[in-house]
Design a protein around this motif. Sequence first.
Motif: not given
Length: 75
Positions: A14-23, A59-66
């Motif tokens: 669930v955390g990764y799903g939420l983290a993917a919204i920001g990028p 910005t996509e680095m945020l998704a990779l960090i997630g």
Amino acid sequence: MSVLAEISGNIATVGYGLAAIGPAIGVGIVVGKTIEGVARQPELAGRLQVLMWIGIAFTEMLALIGIATYFIFTN
């Protein structure tokens, strides 16, 4: 005693799903502002495009960090 709700599965998913919204929102804003900038200053289109790709990469680095945190915190 009764249980009203039960959570099963991994909360990191669930955390990764939420983290993917920001990028996703960030990339939309970056591309939109680039289009706006090109419409205002067409002669800067090449330079703005380079800056857009750099912004998308950050910005996509945020998704990779997630997704990395998903693998770190799963057992």
